[in-house]
Design a protein around this motif. Structure first.
Motif, short mmCIF file in Angstrom:
data_model
loop_
_atom_site.label_atom_id
_atom_site.label_comp_id
_atom_site.label_asym_id
_atom_site.label_seq_id
_atom_site.Cartn_x
_atom_site.Cartn_y
_atom_site.Cartn_z
N TYR A 163 0.83 -1.21 0.00
CA TYR A 163 0.00 0.00 0.00
C TYR A 163 0.86 1.26 0.00
N TYR A 164 1.85 1.27 0.87
CA TYR A 164 2.68 2.48 0.98
C TYR A 164 3.60 2.65 -0.22
N SER A 165 4.15 1.56 -0.72
CA SER A 165 5.00 1.67 -1.90
C SER A 165 4.18 2.03 -3.14
N ASP A 166 2.99 1.48 -3.27
CA ASP A 166 2.16 1.75 -4.44
C ASP A 166 1.82 3.23 -4.57
N HIS A 167 1.65 3.90 -3.43
CA HIS A 167 1.32 5.33 -3.48
C HIS A 167 2.54 6.18 -3.84
N ALA A 168 3.73 5.65 -3.57
CA ALA A 168 4.94 6.42 -3.84
C ALA A 168 5.48 6.20 -5.25
N PHE A 169 5.33 4.99 -5.78
CA PHE A 169 5.98 4.64 -7.04
C PHE A 169 5.64 5.56 -8.21
N PRO A 170 4.37 5.94 -8.41
CA PRO A 170 4.08 6.79 -9.57
C PRO A 170 4.84 8.12 -9.57
N GLN A 171 5.09 8.68 -8.38
CA GLN A 171 5.85 9.92 -8.30
C GLN A 171 7.35 9.68 -8.41
N ILE A 172 7.80 8.53 -7.92
CA ILE A 172 9.23 8.26 -7.86
C ILE A 172 9.79 7.78 -9.19
N LEU A 173 9.01 7.03 -9.95
CA LEU A 173 9.51 6.47 -11.21
C LEU A 173 10.10 7.53 -12.14
N GLY A 189 14.40 -6.89 -3.02
CA GLY A 189 13.36 -6.69 -4.03
C GLY A 189 12.02 -7.31 -3.72
N ASN A 190 11.96 -8.18 -2.69
CA ASN A 190 10.70 -8.77 -2.25
C ASN A 190 10.01 -9.50 -3.40
N THR A 191 8.76 -9.22 -3.66
CA THR A 191 8.01 -9.97 -4.68
C THR A 191 8.00 -9.27 -6.04
N GLY A 192 8.82 -8.22 -6.19
CA GLY A 192 9.03 -7.64 -7.52
C GLY A 192 8.12 -6.49 -7.91
N LYS A 193 7.43 -5.88 -6.97
CA LYS A 193 6.53 -4.78 -7.32
C LYS A 193 7.27 -3.65 -8.02
N TRP A 194 8.41 -3.23 -7.47
CA TRP A 194 9.17 -2.14 -8.07
C TRP A 194 9.78 -2.58 -9.40
N ALA A 195 10.31 -3.78 -9.44
CA ALA A 195 10.94 -4.27 -10.67
C ALA A 195 9.96 -4.27 -11.83
#
Length: 357
Positions: A163-173, A189-195
């Motif tokens: 939840y917290y990473s999903d809200h940050a990724f669009p701005q960070i990418l 990398g955990n389950t690869g959401k960022w990758a």
């Protein structure tokens, strides 16, 4: 931060009431959990401004009038509902508890992952280990145990993390790809959401994930489902084992909500090995939710509360850090911050780091 620098203007009477709320805090939490679980708040919400009486609620709920009564009486004291003559109406706090995604994610995480284990917080504080994790089994830390947690706990843990990473990724990418990464090493990398987000954002980038085998197995499956098998590779390792090498020579290294999972000594070791693997032209991006850089008292409250999850359940020796603590560790590891961006996502900070000359 201004909301911590001065004491709140409370009367002695109000302060005493706040103390009672703390004393009965576990009761309030479980009442809120039950009002949601048995859809009592949802039913009252559907009834609108006229509300619903105890008898009406009992007709549509598996709980009898006694059970509903004790829950709702406490709900009145908690400000979740109010009485319109003999009908219960949803109050503002109850509305947000019912409809706010963050409140639901946080509540389920505490209920399914933390609640039972927090009973052993005192032991965790004394021993420096996650004493509460024993409610799930005999594990040193929670990370290799994630794939074996009970289903409710597993789902709530990943929902909280994502939840917290999903809200940050669009701005960070865009900020990351403004520096044209070609090979990104996702440390933890955990389950690869960022990758997978990177592969969708840039059709040329290649990503290597470093983590425990269990998480990487899920990441491989996720990459295959999205058609990124040729661009997402995995490197199974124990990131705390100082004898294990890091991938060398990549142009970009990435750590998202990762370093808060470790003690200061462990962070220093990880940063030192990352710096050693980097070239003079490599960059390291770090995403963290520092408690001192939060935009509001509410977000700082959530971040500081999360530190106690690390203490009791995750590893016993990490926390959500003050930004100055991490800056000092970066300096010790031979790195410096080239760019520093706050207020991304839900109180995230993005640091772009380089190796010292």
């Amino acid at each position: 931060m201004s909301f911590y620098q001065n004491p709140k203007e409370l009367s002695a009477f109000d302060a005493k009431f706040e103390a009672q709320k703390i004393a009965f805090g576990p009761v309030s939490f479980q009442v809120a959990h039950c009002l949601l679980k048995f859809e009592v708040l949802a039913t009252i919400d559907k009834a609108g401004d006229q509300g619903a009486t105890l008898a009406q609620l009992a007709q549509t709920n598996m709980l009898n009038e006694y059970a509903l009564g004790v829950l709702l009486d406490m709900g009145l004291s908690m400000g979740l509902v109010w009485l319109n003559e003999d009908a219960y109406v949803l109050d503002k706090t109850g509305y947000f508890l019912l409809h706010d995604d963050m409140a639901a994610i946080n509540l389920n995480f505490v209920q399914d992952v933390c609640y039972q284990g927090l009973f052993k917080l005192d032991k965790a504080l004394l021993d420096g280990r996650p004493a509460g994790l024993s409610v799930f089994g005999d594990w040193q830390t929670i990370y290799p145990a994630l794939k074996d947690l009970p289903q409710d706990a597993k789902e709530s843990w990943f929902a909280f993390d994502h939840y917290y990473s999903d809200h940050a990724f669009p701005q960070i990418l865009p900020l990351v790809f403004d520096h044209s990464p070609k090979h990104l090493v996702d440390i933890g990398g955990n389950t690869g959401k960022w990758a997978l987000s990177c592969c969708e954002f840039d059709p040329e980038v290649e990503v290597t994930l470093m983590d425990f085998p269990g998480q990487l197995a899920v990441a491989k499956e996720n990459a295959a489902k999205r058609g990124f098998t040729d661009r997402v590779r995995t490197f199974a390792t124990d990131l705390l084992d100082e004898s294990r090498p890091f991938i060398e020579g990549a142009d970009t290294y990435w750590m998202s909500q990762f370093l808060d999972c470790f003690s200061k000594a462990q962070i220093l070791s990880i940063l030192q090995r990352t710096a050693k693997a980097m070239t003079a032209n490599s960059q390291l991006f770090i995403v963290e939710t520092f408690w001192d850089r939060q935009p509001s008292a509410a977000s700082a409250y959530c971040v500081n509360a999360t530190s106690l999850y690390f203490t009791a359940m995750a590893n016993g020796n990490s926390r959500m850090y003050h930004s100055k603590d991490l800056m000092a560790l970066l300096h010790q590891a031979g790195l410096y911050v080239d760019e520093d961006t706050d207020n991304l996502g839900l109180g995230h900070t993005l640091l772009r780091c380089k190796r010292k000359p």
